[in-house]
Design an enzyme around this catalytic site. Structure first.
Site, PDB file in Angstrom:
ATOM      1  N   ARG A 242     -42.018  11.961  41.017  1.00  0.00           N
ATOM      2  CA  ARG A 242     -43.166  11.996  42.080  1.00  0.00           C
ATOM      3  C   ARG A 242     -42.582  10.965  43.107  1.00  0.00           C
ATOM      4  NH1 ARG A 242     -44.859  15.996  40.061  1.00  0.00           N
ATOM      5  NH2 ARG A 242     -46.717  16.616  39.725  1.00  0.00           N
ATOM      6  N   GLU A 271     -45.630  15.135  51.066  1.00  0.00           N
ATOM      7  CA  GLU A 271     -44.655  16.281  51.313  1.00  0.00           C
ATOM      8  C   GLU A 271     -45.363  17.303  52.111  1.00  0.00           C
ATOM      9  OE1 GLU A 271     -44.303  17.371  46.901  1.00  0.00           O
ATOM     10  OE2 GLU A 271     -42.926  15.791  46.666  1.00  0.00           O
ATOM     11  N   HIS A 290     -39.602  19.541  46.691  1.00  0.00           N
ATOM     12  CA  HIS A 290     -40.168  19.786  45.228  1.00  0.00           C
ATOM     13  C   HIS A 290     -39.910  21.147  44.976  1.00  0.00           C
ATOM     14  CE1 HIS A 290     -43.661  17.858  43.213  1.00  0.00           C
ATOM     15  NE2 HIS A 290     -42.814  18.431  42.291  1.00  0.00           N
TER      16      HIS A 290
END
Length: 326
Positions: A242, A271, A290
């Protein structure tokens, strides 16, 4: 019959949210409505919905949404990270929370090694040179660092961390790991891993430091100025956990000043990053959006597990992968 199937809420029905293949799996057992359509008439649809499918942290499961779903029985999350869900609060109103452990491990571990290799061997830079219209000859090729025989330190030796170690072993890497609890001797021997009780020892000895921890209050900001200063100036930081596990301001400084060689990140905070964030302009920072578990096979397995979890909750059966508050 279709009318007998319970209703589930999704973020949206698109490539960004749920693919046609995802929806086919869901529609075997659920009728679905996307969040945008739900908002058009919450009073009509709210009482019907018994499950919420959360992918990529969407839809956002907040009290205002939960209060509009009086029949809700389960929030089924895609992936193992549940830091975006207030599990204790959701449970307090009688709603279960589930995740999809295990199915994302291989794809995420592959991504960790992909980032590590791309950074070490300057693959992105090489591609840019090769396709640049201005390139007519290559007087100086990008020079990378060796992966085979190097030392990889894994922080967080859960299921994904162990899979990363398996892949590192294939490159004849020396594997160090730090974890809240030591793995069994059998697990260590399977991948040739050595336990570092003190994380500082791992940081000082590793050529590649890979973060594979869950985001918890203890792991938030785990890697900051002090930790980065302990790493080798030739070392690379790889993060597939993370974004908040790393102090990004400290990372920017470390990359700018040569405290470490490079960073390869599949996660950031937020993000996406603001378009003027300094990480985006650093030549020694490799960033992907991601996509750690984003393969067709993994998504299919993950959606299948989400549906199985949700169906069990709706039917009042034992839930295979229920998540409890920490």
């Amino acid at each position: 019959m279709e009318d007998d199937k319970p209703w589930a809420l999704l973020a949206e029905m698109s490539d960004r949210g749920n693919s046609e293949a995802d929806l086919d799996i869901m529609h075997q057992h659920f009728q679905t409505i996307c969040y945008k359509d739900f908002l058009q008439n919450q009073l009509l649809h709210g009482p019907e919905i018994e499950a919420v499918f959360v992918m990529n942290h969407r839809p956002v499961v907040e009290p205002s949404l939960l209060s509009s779903l009086p029949s809700l029985k389960v929030v089924a999350n895609a992936g193992v990270g549940i830091d975006h869900l207030d599990v204790a609060y959701i449970n307090s109103i009688g709603v279960k929370v589930t995740s999809t452990p295990g199915v994302v491990s291989d794809a995420t571990a592959d991504m960790a090694l992909g980032l590590l290799l791309a950074s070490a061997r300057t693959i992105v830079e090489g591609h840019q040179i090769a396709v640049d219209p201005e390139t007519t000859h290559i007087p100086r090729k990008p020079i990378g660092v060796e992966v085979s025989g190097s030392t990889m330190g894994i922080i967080g030796m859960g299921h994904i961390g162990h899979k990363i170690a398996q892949r590192g072993k294939g490159f004849d890497m020396k594997i160090l790991y730090h974890n809240r609890s030591r793995r069994s001797v059998e697990d260590e021997q399977a991948v040739g891993a050595t336990y570092c009780k003190n994380m500082d020892d791992l940081l000082t000895e590793s050529d590649f430091v890979v973060l594979a921890v869950n985001l918890t209050p203890e792991s938030r900001g785990l890697i900051s100025h002090r930790e980065l200063s302990l790493m080798k100036p030739t070392a690379t930081l790889v993060n597939i956990s993370r974004g908040l596990v790393v102090d990004q301001d400290a990372l920017v400084k470390a990359l700018q000043t040569g405290t470490i060689r490079a960073a390869a990140l599949d996660v950031t905070h937020p993000e996406p990053l603001p378009r003027d964030h300094p990480l985006l302009s650093l030549p020694n920072a490799l960033i992907t959006p991601h996509i750690g578990f984003n393969t067709y096979t993994t998504r299919r397995k993950m959606v299948q597990m989400m549906v199985e979890n949700a169906l069990a909750a709706v039917k009042g059966q034992t839930i295979p992968n229920e998540v409890k508050p920490p």
